[in-house]
Design an enzyme around this catalytic site. Structure first.
Site, PDB file in Angstrom:
ATOM      1  N   GLY A  21       9.385  32.662 -29.822  1.00 39.29           N
ATOM      2  CA  GLY A  21      10.681  32.047 -30.056  1.00 39.29           C
ATOM      3  C   GLY A  21      11.213  31.397 -28.795  1.00 39.29           C
ATOM      4  O   GLY A  21      10.465  31.092 -27.859  1.00 39.29           O
ATOM      5  N   CYS A  22      12.504  31.191 -28.761  1.00 40.55           N
ATOM      6  CA  CYS A  22      13.144  30.539 -27.621  1.00 40.55           C
ATOM      7  C   CYS A  22      12.778  31.229 -26.314  1.00 40.55           C
ATOM      8  O   CYS A  22      12.932  32.439 -26.175  1.00 40.55           O
ATOM      9  CB  CYS A  22      14.662  30.549 -27.816  1.00 40.55           C
ATOM     10  SG  CYS A  22      15.569  29.904 -26.406  1.00 40.55           S
ATOM     11  N   PHE A  23      12.319  30.451 -25.349  1.00 40.73           N
ATOM     12  CA  PHE A  23      11.885  31.068 -24.098  1.00 40.73           C
ATOM     13  C   PHE A  23      13.042  31.607 -23.269  1.00 40.73           C
ATOM     14  O   PHE A  23      12.835  32.401 -22.352  1.00 40.73           O
ATOM     15  CB  PHE A  23      10.998  30.136 -23.265  1.00 40.73           C
ATOM     16  CG  PHE A  23      11.421  28.696 -23.156  1.00 40.73           C
ATOM     17  CD1 PHE A  23      12.743  28.298 -23.165  1.00 40.73           C
ATOM     18  CD2 PHE A  23      10.447  27.709 -23.023  1.00 40.73           C
ATOM     19  CE1 PHE A  23      13.104  26.964 -23.041  1.00 40.73           C
ATOM     20  CE2 PHE A  23      10.787  26.370 -22.901  1.00 40.73           C
ATOM     21  CZ  PHE A  23      12.123  25.995 -22.904  1.00 40.73           C
TER      22      PHE A  23
END
Length: 224
Positions: A57-59
């Site tokens: 997912g979002c880093f």
């Protein structure tokens, strides 16, 4: 400059000034088990600093979680699984480049093992049962993927995924794939985003609870 989508309700609740929220992930969103089996032992313990590359997912959130893990030396947000020419936020956000948002973790194996990093990865850093997305972020760039840096990591990752499945650690099938791919650092404004923007609405809604879960569920790994 691209802006990470934030649900309208979250933006309203956070306010223009980015007032901190206290929301936690409900069970239906986290799908995380109460306990995970211990990772398989490493056949040969590496020496010197090592590298792990993980996507989930979002880093921003992945980076924020692993920055609080004992033995981690540094964490860099970036892109893995595609070519260098298109390893930038605008291109990756088109969902056509093959990249995944990922983090490159430099760690001291004398303090934390690769298996323990995977325990954190599966246990609190993301939901490994979601396919091509994490929470509000949808698309293959947000997929769950492990990019082993050597054969030992590849074998251990495969063995741990099998162990999680055998233990029925999650109420849905694990979607995490083991992939090949080079890591490319993301733009500077993404680096240390959670640390630099603790009041951001997206961070408070989706990522801060993961750090809190790390402290609660894996206190032996947590550092402030």
């Amino acid at each position: 400059m691209p802006i990470r989508p934030v649900p309208l309700a979250i933006m309203v609740a956070a306010g223009i000034a980015g007032t901190a929220l206290t929301l936690t992930l409900p069970r239906s969103e986290s799908a995380q088990a109460a306990a995970l089996p211990a990772p398989p032992p490493e056949a040969v313990k590496p020496t010197g600093r090592q590298v792990a590359v993980l996507a989930g997912g979002c880093f921003w959130g992945m980076e924020g979680v692993f920055e609080h893990v004992r033995g981690v030396v540094s964490v860099t947000s970036g892109y893995a699984g595609g070519d260098r020419a298109k390893a930038n936020y605008d291109a990756v956000s088109s969902e056509t480049t093959g990249h995944a948002e990922a983090v490159r973790i430099v760690y001291d194996p004398a303090k934390v093992t690769y298996g323990q990093l995977l325990q954190v990865y599966f246990g609190v850093a993301h939901d490994p049962t979601q396919v091509n997305g994490q929470y509000p972020d949808r698309g293959p760039s947000y997929r769950s993927a492990i990019f082993p840096q050597n054969d030992a990591q590849r074998q251990l990752a495969a063995a741990y995924i099998a162990a999680l499945g055998k233990a029925h650690s999650f109420d849905k099938p694990i979607a995490t794939k083991i992939e090949n791919g080079t890591f490319f650092p993301a733009e500077s404004w993404h680096q240390d985003f959670m640390r630099r923007n603790p009041g951001n609405g997206y961070i408070q809604r989706w990522d801060a609870p993961k750090v809190a879960a790390l402290k609660t569920r894996f206190p032996q790994f947590y550092v402030g």
